[in-house]
Write a protein that holds these residues in place. Structure first.
Motif, short mmCIF file in Angstrom:
data_model
loop_
_atom_site.label_atom_id
_atom_site.label_comp_id
_atom_site.label_asym_id
_atom_site.label_seq_id
_atom_site.Cartn_x
_atom_site.Cartn_y
_atom_site.Cartn_z
N LEU A 43 0.82 -1.21 0.00
CA LEU A 43 0.00 0.00 0.00
C LEU A 43 0.85 1.27 0.00
O LEU A 43 0.61 2.19 -0.78
N LEU A 44 1.85 1.29 0.85
CA LEU A 44 2.71 2.47 0.92
C LEU A 44 3.50 2.65 -0.37
O LEU A 44 3.62 3.77 -0.89
N GLY A 45 4.02 1.56 -0.91
CA GLY A 45 4.75 1.64 -2.18
C GLY A 45 3.87 2.10 -3.32
O GLY A 45 4.30 2.91 -4.17
N LEU A 46 2.62 1.64 -3.35
CA LEU A 46 1.69 2.08 -4.40
C LEU A 46 1.42 3.57 -4.33
O LEU A 46 1.26 4.23 -5.36
N GLU A 47 1.36 4.11 -3.13
CA GLU A 47 1.14 5.56 -2.99
C GLU A 47 2.28 6.35 -3.63
O GLU A 47 2.06 7.34 -4.33
N PHE A 48 3.51 5.91 -3.40
CA PHE A 48 4.65 6.58 -4.03
C PHE A 48 4.61 6.43 -5.55
O PHE A 48 4.91 7.39 -6.28
N LEU A 49 4.25 5.26 -6.04
CA LEU A 49 4.21 5.04 -7.49
C LEU A 49 3.12 5.87 -8.16
O LEU A 49 3.31 6.38 -9.26
N VAL A 50 1.97 6.00 -7.50
CA VAL A 50 0.90 6.84 -8.06
C VAL A 50 1.35 8.31 -8.09
O VAL A 50 1.12 9.01 -9.08
N ALA A 51 2.01 8.76 -7.03
CA ALA A 51 2.51 10.14 -7.01
C ALA A 51 3.50 10.38 -8.14
O ALA A 51 3.46 11.42 -8.83
N ALA A 52 4.37 9.42 -8.40
CA ALA A 52 5.33 9.56 -9.49
C ALA A 52 4.62 9.60 -10.85
O ALA A 52 4.99 10.41 -11.72
#
Length: 147
Positions: free
Chosen positions: A59-68
């Motif tokens: 979940l946390l990693g997906l948040e960073f990937l969406v922001a990128a």
């Protein structure tokens, strides 16, 4: 360094952070699960704990990937095609985040913590017995108080 180069660096940095968060979370979750298995810790459901920890890292990693993805698409290449692709990517990742959140927390995101589903007794208008005795009576399956 111009703005476009800074934006690209920010997007790549966020992507790398997201990938690292997922990878490190997977490694730590696995290490914790193996350690619990080797200790034979029977008081904890190891599989559920492993899934919860791994889901949180994802979940946390997906948040960073969406922001990128948002930074890259909106700031660097704002075309209708790229915005449509961004919309699809964000929709898929949001669905993944939603399902993982339900898996981790065990409740719907819009329900309050500690809120329980209505029980059969509450739906029938009978308050629960404070002693914890069963409320099902012998007559036609209707709720009644124990004697």
């Amino acid at each position: 360094m111009d703005i476009a180069a800074l934006i690209k660096v920010a997007a790549v940095s966020l992507e790398a952070t997201g990938i690292l968060v997922i990878a490190i979370g997977a490694i730590l979750s696995t290490a914790h699960g193996v350690a619990g298995y080797l200790r034979r810790n029977a008081t904890v459901d190891l599989y559920a704990a492993y899934r919860r920890q791994l889901s949180r890292a994802i979940l946390l990693g997906l948040e960073f990937l969406v922001a990128a993805d948002i930074i890259r698409t909106v700031a660097i290449e704002p075309t209708f095609t790229s915005v449509g692709i961004l919309g699809a990517i964000v929709a898929i990742r949001t669905f993944l985040s939603f399902t993982l959140e339900v898996e981790v927390s065990g409740r719907w995101p819009w329900s309050r913590p500690g809120q329980e589903q209505p029980k059969e007794e509450a739906r029938q208008g009978v308050p629960p017995d404070p002693r914890g005795a069963p409320l099902e009576g012998p007559r036609e399956g209707r709720p009644c108080r124990p004697e």
